[in-house]
Design an enzyme around this catalytic site. Structure first.
Site, PDB file in Angstrom:
ATOM      1  N   ASP A  47       5.590  11.705   6.656  1.00  0.00           N
ATOM      2  CA  ASP A  47       5.171  10.345   6.979  1.00  0.00           C
ATOM      3  C   ASP A  47       4.953  10.143   8.470  1.00  0.00           C
ATOM      4  O   ASP A  47       5.369  10.949   9.297  1.00  0.00           O
ATOM      5  CB  ASP A  47       6.229   9.348   6.506  1.00  0.00           C
ATOM      6  CG  ASP A  47       7.463   9.361   7.385  1.00  0.00           C
ATOM      7  OD1 ASP A  47       7.775   8.314   7.989  1.00  0.00           O
ATOM      8  OD2 ASP A  47       8.131  10.402   7.474  1.00  0.00           O
TER       9      ASP A  47
ATOM     10  N   ASP B 253      11.095  21.595  11.863  1.00  0.00           N
ATOM     11  CA  ASP B 253      10.355  21.648  13.121  1.00  0.00           C
ATOM     12  C   ASP B 253      11.319  21.981  14.252  1.00  0.00           C
ATOM     13  O   ASP B 253      11.515  23.148  14.541  1.00  0.00           O
ATOM     14  CB  ASP B 253       9.476  20.420  13.367  1.00  0.00           C
ATOM     15  CG  ASP B 253      10.167  19.097  13.160  1.00  0.00           C
ATOM     16  OD1 ASP B 253      11.357  18.959  13.480  1.00  0.00           O
ATOM     17  OD2 ASP B 253       9.502  18.164  12.700  1.00  0.00           O
TER      18      ASP B 253
ATOM     19  N   GLU C 119      14.276  21.110   1.627  1.00  0.00           N
ATOM     20  CA  GLU C 119      13.847  20.284   2.759  1.00  0.00           C
ATOM     21  C   GLU C 119      12.325  20.275   2.843  1.00  0.00           C
ATOM     22  O   GLU C 119      11.676  21.225   2.413  1.00  0.00           O
ATOM     23  CB  GLU C 119      14.463  20.844   4.045  1.00  0.00           C
ATOM     24  CG  GLU C 119      14.122  20.107   5.313  1.00  0.00           C
ATOM     25  CD  GLU C 119      14.590  18.668   5.393  1.00  0.00           C
ATOM     26  OE1 GLU C 119      14.144  17.854   4.557  1.00  0.00           O
ATOM     27  OE2 GLU C 119      15.367  18.344   6.295  1.00  0.00           O
ATOM     28  N   ASP C 120      11.774  19.210   3.389  1.00  0.00           N
ATOM     29  CA  ASP C 120      10.321  19.121   3.515  1.00  0.00           C
ATOM     30  C   ASP C 120       9.804  20.010   4.634  1.00  0.00           C
ATOM     31  O   ASP C 120       8.866  20.769   4.439  1.00  0.00           O
ATOM     32  CB  ASP C 120       9.863  17.673   3.700  1.00  0.00           C
ATOM     33  CG  ASP C 120      10.422  16.983   4.930  1.00  0.00           C
ATOM     34  OD1 ASP C 120      11.408  17.474   5.516  1.00  0.00           O
ATOM     35  OD2 ASP C 120       9.885  15.925   5.314  1.00  0.00           O
TER      36      ASP C 120
ATOM     37  N   LYS D  63      14.257  11.315   2.944  1.00  0.00           N
ATOM     38  CA  LYS D  63      13.211  10.954   2.039  1.00  0.00           C
ATOM     39  C   LYS D  63      12.158  12.050   1.943  1.00  0.00           C
ATOM     40  O   LYS D  63      11.479  12.192   0.940  1.00  0.00           O
ATOM     41  CB  LYS D  63      12.503   9.679   2.482  1.00  0.00           C
ATOM     42  CG  LYS D  63      13.310   8.443   2.445  1.00  0.00           C
ATOM     43  CD  LYS D  63      12.473   7.266   2.956  1.00  0.00           C
ATOM     44  CE  LYS D  63      13.322   6.028   3.082  1.00  0.00           C
ATOM     45  NZ  LYS D  63      12.606   4.938   3.717  1.00  0.00           N
ATOM     46  N   GLY D  64      11.961  12.775   2.993  1.00  0.00           N
ATOM     47  CA  GLY D  64      10.831  13.685   3.100  1.00  0.00           C
ATOM     48  C   GLY D  64      10.679  14.690   1.983  1.00  0.00           C
ATOM     49  O   GLY D  64       9.579  14.997   1.560  1.00  0.00           O
TER      50      GLY D  64
END
Length: 180
Positions: free
Chosen positions: A159, A103, A99-100, A45-46
């Site tokens: 989120d 990390d 992609e968001d 979702k990101g």
């Protein structure tokens, strides 16, 4: 939404800064994929906010696809699971994963290796944000819009327990102020 009542310690990127970075990503795609008709694969979702704002800024003809990938802890390892796979056959096609954030890198590292088995002509990664201090897997994007500190960020698609994705900025979450 009243910003004063949000559990944030700092705003890292405001809307106008974000839009300039997105335009830079679109220009990178135009420059590197002109006449190649790449497939842009959003990892949901990101990435949906970044993806939705990036697409109209791209001048190159592109094809759109999506994947839903969840990474869960299984015993001692983190394994991404494809919930919804893309619909397009990527063999001999130019693919750009959208992609968001990167990390730890576990999801993108393993996803990239999986997609390379499908024999695309090329496979690139464009991310909105990078958190290099958190990296556990050797992966990096081909184009990255912003760097964020090794803290929990929210807003602009990021989120916390499915909340705060709709904030028009990227901020650092104050975990002490989050309602449990």
């Amino acid at each position: 939404m009243d910003i004063k009542n949000l559990p944030i310690t700092k705003i890292l990127y405001k809307q106008d800064q974000i839009q300039k970075k997105i335009l830079s990503a679109a220009k990178w795609i135009d420059k590197n994929f002109k006449d190649k008709e790449p497939i842009l694969v959003a990892i949901l979702k990101g990435a949906f906010v970044f993806y939705g704002q990036l697409i109209p800024k791209i001048k190159t003809e592109v094809f759109l696809d999506f994947m839903v990938v969840k990474t869960t802890r299984d015993d001692q390892s983190m394994e991404p699971k494809i919930i919804i796979d893309m619909a397009t056959n990527i063999k001999n096609r130019h693919v750009i994963i959208i992609e968001d954030i990167i990390d730890t890198g576990v999801t993108l590292y393993k996803l990239k290796n999986l997609l390379l088995k499908r024999k695309p002509a090329s496979l690139s990664i464009v991310t909105f944000a990078d958190k290099p201090q958190a990296r556990k897997y050797p992966i990096k994007s081909d184009f990255n819009c912003v760097n964020v500190p090794n803290k929990f960020v929210i807003g602009y698609g990021f989120d916390y327990n499915e909340k705060y994705r709709n904030l028009p900025f990227v901020g650092v979450l104050d975990l002490k102020k989050v309602k449990k």
